[in-house]
Scaffold this active site. Sequence first.
Site, PDB file in Angstrom:
ATOM      1  N   GLY A  44       0.964  -0.982  -0.236  1.00 17.74           N
ATOM      2  CA  GLY A  44      -0.293   0.101   0.162  1.00 17.74           C
ATOM      3  C   GLY A  44       0.947   0.996  -0.048  1.00 17.74           C
ATOM      4  CD  GLN A  49       3.154   5.560   2.420  1.00 17.63           C
ATOM      5  OE1 GLN A  49       2.190   5.114   1.975  1.00 17.63           O
ATOM      6  NE2 GLN A  49       3.786   4.597   3.003  1.00 17.63           N
ATOM      7  CB  CYS A  87       5.258   2.579   7.288  1.00 17.90           C
ATOM      8  SG  CYS A  87       4.647   3.145   7.100  1.00 17.90           S
ATOM      9  CG  LEU A  88       6.309   1.013   1.878  1.00 19.61           C
ATOM     10  CD1 LEU A  88       5.917   0.561   0.315  1.00 19.61           C
ATOM     11  CD2 LEU A  88       7.578   0.065   1.531  1.00 19.61           C
ATOM     12  CG  HIS A 135      -0.590   0.644   7.138  1.00 20.65           C
ATOM     13  ND1 HIS A 135       0.649   1.247   8.370  1.00 20.65           N
ATOM     14  CD2 HIS A 135       0.075   2.307   6.151  1.00 20.65           C
ATOM     15  CE1 HIS A 135       1.842   1.803   7.751  1.00 20.65           C
ATOM     16  NE2 HIS A 135       1.792   1.955   6.904  1.00 20.65           N
ATOM     17  CD  GLU A 136      -0.786   2.997   3.002  1.00 19.44           C
ATOM     18  OE1 GLU A 136      -0.570   3.471   2.632  1.00 19.44           O
ATOM     19  OE2 GLU A 136       0.051   1.394   2.956  1.00 19.44           O
ATOM     20  CG  HIS A 139       0.355   6.899   5.292  1.00 19.62           C
ATOM     21  ND1 HIS A 139       1.605   6.594   5.835  1.00 19.62           N
ATOM     22  CD2 HIS A 139       0.762   4.942   5.191  1.00 19.62           C
ATOM     23  CE1 HIS A 139       2.549   6.294   6.201  1.00 19.62           C
ATOM     24  NE2 HIS A 139       1.917   5.291   5.965  1.00 19.62           N
TER      25      HIS A 139
END
Length: 162
Positions: A44, A49, A87-88, A135-136, A139
């Site tokens: 995702g 991000q 997380c990226l 999670h997304e 963000h």
Amino acid sequence: MREIRYIGDPVLRTPAEPVVDFDRELRKLIDEMFDAMYAADGVGLAGPQIGVSRRLFVYDCSGRKGHLINPVLTVDDPEVVLDEEGCLSVPGRDTGKPLYASTPRAAGVCIEGMDRLGRKVKLRARGLLARCFQHETDHLDGTLYVDHLPKNEARRILQRTP
């Protein structure tokens, strides 16, 4: 290729603005987000991000692939499930790979938003996909998964980031 922003970048802590234009530029941005997500081996990726403070994210998780614009998430199964999450935007200093921690999330969610053409979308999810949607969406509100961790665990993760 769009670069992924890391913890410490203010865009990750700023609530994103709604998408208002459903045009060619938006469709191009969504395609670029998928490219960046796949290049980083993610499941995702949200607009902030990659430095775009807009309420949209892409996902390819649990056999389902798509995107959501201006999503509104509601919990439809409040049972708390602990599972590993990374997380990226929260990479390890030494590895550059996401740092994982057991993170509490709701077991099931309903999410409503729009697709790239402005059509309404409504999805229900459980398991990893529900975790991904939570999670997304976080963000888009300026929240990171470490914010859901006990303080000592969040500190442990943050000490290992660049």
